[in-house]
Design an enzyme around this catalytic site. Structure first.
Site, PDB file in Angstrom:
ATOM      1  N   GLY A   1      30.394   4.112  37.087  1.00  0.00           N
ATOM      2  CA  GLY A   1      30.778   4.985  35.966  1.00  0.00           C
ATOM      3  C   GLY A   1      31.363   6.285  36.476  1.00  0.00           C
TER       4      GLY A   1
ATOM      5  N   VAL B   1      39.765  15.237  50.655  1.00  0.00           N
ATOM      6  CA  VAL B   1      41.160  15.209  51.125  1.00  0.00           C
ATOM      7  C   VAL B   1      41.479  16.483  51.910  1.00  0.00           C
ATOM      8  CG1 VAL B   1      43.571  15.238  50.365  1.00  0.00           C
ATOM      9  CG2 VAL B   1      41.943  13.659  49.285  1.00  0.00           C
TER      10      VAL B   1
ATOM     11  N   ARG C   1      33.724  -1.434  38.357  1.00  0.00           N
ATOM     12  CA  ARG C   1      32.536  -2.110  38.892  1.00  0.00           C
ATOM     13  C   ARG C   1      33.043  -3.466  39.375  1.00  0.00           C
ATOM     14  NH1 ARG C   1      30.003   0.550  34.104  1.00  0.00           N
ATOM     15  NH2 ARG C   1      28.722   2.197  34.974  1.00  0.00           N
TER      16      ARG C   1
ATOM     17  N   GLY D   1      27.127   5.798  42.304  1.00  0.00           N
ATOM     18  CA  GLY D   1      25.669   5.726  42.164  1.00  0.00           C
ATOM     19  C   GLY D   1      25.061   4.724  43.132  1.00  0.00           C
ATOM     20  N   ASP D   2      23.824   4.339  42.879  1.00  0.00           N
ATOM     21  CA  ASP D   2      23.090   3.449  43.789  1.00  0.00           C
ATOM     22  C   ASP D   2      23.842   2.142  44.068  1.00  0.00           C
ATOM     23  OD1 ASP D   2      21.025   5.128  44.275  1.00  0.00           O
ATOM     24  OD2 ASP D   2      19.633   4.216  42.841  1.00  0.00           O
TER      25      ASP D   2
ATOM     26  N   THR E   1      27.073  10.529  39.382  1.00  0.00           N
ATOM     27  CA  THR E   1      26.677   9.871  38.131  1.00  0.00           C
ATOM     28  C   THR E   1      26.119  10.917  37.180  1.00  0.00           C
ATOM     29  OG1 THR E   1      25.073   8.414  37.064  1.00  0.00           O
ATOM     30  CG2 THR E   1      24.477   9.180  39.241  1.00  0.00           C
TER      31      THR E   1
ATOM     32  N   ASP F   1      23.838  10.373  35.208  1.00  0.00           N
ATOM     33  CA  ASP F   1      22.454  10.009  34.879  1.00  0.00           C
ATOM     34  C   ASP F   1      21.391  10.757  35.687  1.00  0.00           C
ATOM     35  OD1 ASP F   1      23.614   8.132  33.216  1.00  0.00           O
ATOM     36  OD2 ASP F   1      23.429   6.484  34.658  1.00  0.00           O
TER      37      ASP F   1
ATOM     38  N   ASP G   1      20.065   9.833  38.313  1.00  0.00           N
ATOM     39  CA  ASP G   1      19.016   8.858  38.641  1.00  0.00           C
ATOM     40  C   ASP G   1      19.075   8.388  40.098  1.00  0.00           C
ATOM     41  OD1 ASP G   1      21.388   7.496  38.401  1.00  0.00           O
ATOM     42  OD2 ASP G   1      20.571   5.819  37.251  1.00  0.00           O
TER      43      ASP G   1
ATOM     44  N   ARG H   1      22.681  19.047  14.602  1.00  0.00           N
ATOM     45  CA  ARG H   1      21.530  19.785  14.071  1.00  0.00           C
ATOM     46  C   ARG H   1      21.926  20.615  12.842  1.00  0.00           C
ATOM     47  NH1 ARG H   1      17.029  22.793  17.246  1.00  0.00           N
ATOM     48  NH2 ARG H   1      16.243  24.198  15.683  1.00  0.00           N
TER      49      ARG H   1
ATOM     50  N   GLY I   1      22.059   7.685  30.034  1.00  0.00           N
ATOM     51  CA  GLY I   1      21.130   7.866  31.148  1.00  0.00           C
ATOM     52  C   GLY I   1      20.666   6.551  31.754  1.00  0.00           C
ATOM     53  N   ARG I   2      21.214   5.456  31.229  1.00  0.00           N
ATOM     54  CA  ARG I   2      20.801   4.107  31.656  1.00  0.00           C
ATOM     55  C   ARG I   2      19.281   4.003  31.530  1.00  0.00           C
ATOM     56  NH1 ARG I   2      24.214   0.608  34.307  1.00  0.00           N
ATOM     57  NH2 ARG I   2      25.560   2.309  34.894  1.00  0.00           N
TER      58      ARG I   2
ATOM     59  N   ALA J   1      14.396  19.984  20.361  1.00  0.00           N
ATOM     60  CA  ALA J   1      14.082  18.778  19.581  1.00  0.00           C
ATOM     61  C   ALA J   1      12.594  18.695  19.254  1.00  0.00           C
ATOM     62  CB  ALA J   1      14.500  17.544  20.373  1.00  0.00           C
ATOM     63  N   GLU J   2      12.294  18.054  18.136  1.00  0.00           N
ATOM     64  CA  GLU J   2      10.891  17.851  17.752  1.00  0.00           C
ATOM     65  C   GLU J   2      10.265  16.734  18.590  1.00  0.00           C
ATOM     66  OE1 GLU J   2      13.078  18.962  15.403  1.00  0.00           O
ATOM     67  OE2 GLU J   2      11.888  20.783  15.236  1.00  0.00           O
TER      68      GLU J   2
ATOM     69  N   ARG K   1      19.284   9.734   9.912  1.00  0.00           N
ATOM     70  CA  ARG K   1      20.555   9.255  10.451  1.00  0.00           C
ATOM     71  C   ARG K   1      20.453   9.096  11.967  1.00  0.00           C
ATOM     72  NH1 ARG K   1      21.375   8.695   5.769  1.00  0.00           N
ATOM     73  NH2 ARG K   1      23.085   9.522   4.498  1.00  0.00           N
TER      74      ARG K   1
ATOM     75  N   HIS L   1      30.241   7.634  25.108  1.00  0.00           N
ATOM     76  CA  HIS L   1      31.038   7.987  26.288  1.00  0.00           C
ATOM     77  C   HIS L   1      31.617   9.392  26.273  1.00  0.00           C
ATOM     78  CE1 HIS L   1      30.642   3.694  26.972  1.00  0.00           C
ATOM     79  NE2 HIS L   1      30.914   3.965  28.231  1.00  0.00           N
TER      80      HIS L   1
HETATM   81  O1  F6P Z   1      25.842   5.429  34.725  1.00  0.00           O
HETATM   82  C1  F6P Z   1      26.555   6.152  33.797  1.00  0.00           C
HETATM   83  C2  F6P Z   1      26.508   5.506  32.431  1.00  0.00           C
HETATM   84  O2  F6P Z   1      27.267   6.284  31.537  1.00  0.00           O
HETATM   85  C3  F6P Z   1      25.108   5.247  31.876  1.00  0.00           C
HETATM   86  O3  F6P Z   1      24.538   6.410  31.318  1.00  0.00           O
HETATM   87  C4  F6P Z   1      25.365   4.152  30.899  1.00  0.00           C
HETATM   88  O4  F6P Z   1      24.218   3.349  30.757  1.00  0.00           O
HETATM   89  C5  F6P Z   1      26.487   3.373  31.550  1.00  0.00           C
HETATM   90  O5  F6P Z   1      27.082   4.213  32.501  1.00  0.00           O
HETATM   91  C6  F6P Z   1      27.538   2.871  30.588  1.00  0.00           C
HETATM   92  O6  F6P Z   1      28.438   2.103  31.289  1.00  0.00           O
HETATM   93  P1  F6P Z   1      29.839   1.599  30.709  1.00  0.00           P
HETATM   94  O7  F6P Z   1      30.795   2.751  30.759  1.00  0.00           O
HETATM   95  O8  F6P Z   1      30.226   0.496  31.606  1.00  0.00           O
HETATM   96  O9  F6P Z   1      29.602   1.176  29.282  1.00  0.00           O
END
Ligand code: F6P
Length: 320
Positions: free
Chosen positions: A11, A24, A72, A102-103, A125, A127, A129, A154, A170-171, A186-187, A244, A250
């Site tokens: 991503g 570069v 990917r 990422g990983d 990333t 996320d 993570d 809000r 955030g996956r 947030a509550e 709601r 994205h």
């Molecule tokens: O890893 C970044 C991320 O935006 C995650 O938060 C989300 O789960 C995933 O990528 C969405 O991926 P895609 O753009 O392939 O739908």
């Protein structure tokens, strides 16, 4: 090392362009040839490789996304794909690669390193993570983008005296949700790391808050918990309060990077090239306790991190 390549994979994240620019320009300053590999590992396998110079990274530091595009790539998860990737690197004289991602992307980098191509990973990333680092490129921009969007939801939620569930990315990690949940007041903050699925407790709290005179009820839900739309329906049915669901999606990955993302991505990009020049391979650059450090990729991939219980407890206390 004479020629290095740079690619972005997985991503995209705001600040990746700042990292590419740093790779570069640091490479050129150190007398290296620098090649851009388009579309991550997929582009490597298709030999989508272009020469980069200082001007090819002009006017990009302020832009979201990645000028190298990203993908990917399933083929690169296979042994044949990895061998072909290493052969293509050799064919183009690339003896070192900086992989921004990422990983999953670091896994690929590790495989290339085992096949004799020096690799350095940069954590990119939204996320946050990646266990070995306190910071990942793009997180700061994403939380600010999400925070501003949540403020807007809000406003309308309060005007209509509604309950709003806002789902952030955030996956399977809850960092974006935690930071926005606190910053947006947030509550409730539903984190995959802590949410026990007790929806009745949530419903009771919404009813109690309404009795206390709260005009809206804002729930920040992490993607890793999910099901925001169906949750909204159940909450509305049980509380009688219009509810709601908004999935930010994205939009959180785009936009001009913050100063912090531009700065850290620039420093990390330079560090990656320094490491390649020192002959290092299979390393990932990280920020730990305010310092730039690097780890063996295998060690980094084996590390675990989670949201601190203290920070989670504070987030709950402040929402009362
Ligand atoms: O890893 C970044 C991320 O935006 C995650 O938060 C989300 O789960 C995933 O990528 C969405 O991926 P895609 O753009 O392939 O739908």
């Amino acid at each position: 090392v004479k020629t290095i390549g740079v690619l972005t994979s997985g991503g995209d994240a705001p600040g990746m362009n700042a990292a590419i620019r740093a790779v570069v320009r640091t490479g050129i300053a150190k007398g290296l040839n620098v090649k851009g590999i388009m579309r991550g590992y997929a582009g490597l396998l298709k030999e989508e490789i272009v020469d980069m110079d200082s001007r090819s990274v002009s006017d990009i530091i302020q832009r979201g996304g990645t000028i190298l595009y990203t993908a990917r790539c399933a083929e690169f998860r296979t042994e044949e794909g990895q061998k072909l990737g290493a052969e293509i690197c050799r064919k183009h004289g690339i003896d070192g690669i900086v992989v921004i991602g990422g990983d999953g992307s670091f896994n690929g980098a590790c495989k290339l390193a085992n096949l004799g191509i020096n690799t350095i990973g940069l954590p990119g990333t939204i996320d946050q993570d990646i266990a070995c680092t306190d910071y990942t490129i793009g997180f700061d921009t994403a939380i600010n983008t999400a925070m501003e969007a949540i403020d807007k939801v809000r406003d309308t939620s309060t005007s209509h005296e509604r309950c709003s569930i806002i789902e952030v990315m955030g996956r399977s990690a809850g960092y974006i949700a935690l930071w926005c949940g606190v910053a947006n007041g947030a509550e409730n903050i539903l984190l995959p790391e802590y949410y026990d699925g007790d929806e009745q407790a949530l419903i009771n709290q919404i009813i109690e808050n309404r009795k206390k005179g709260k005009k809206h009820h804002l729930i920040i839900n992490a993607e890793g918990v999910g099901h925001s739309a169906s949750m909204a329906k159940r909450i509305e049915a049980a509380t009688g309060i219009e509810t709601r669901a908004t999935i930010l999606g994205h939009m959180q990955r785009g936009g001009s990077p913050t100063c912090l993302d531009r700065y850290y991505a620039s420093m990390m990009g330079a560090r990656a090239v320094d490491l390649l020049c020192e002959g290092a391979s299979n390393r990932v650059v990280a920020l730990r306790d305010g310092k730039f450090v690097d780890y063996d990729i295998n060690e980094a991939l084996a590390m675990k991190k989670t949201i601190s219980p203290y920070e989670y407890e504070v987030s709950k206390m402040l929402s009362r």
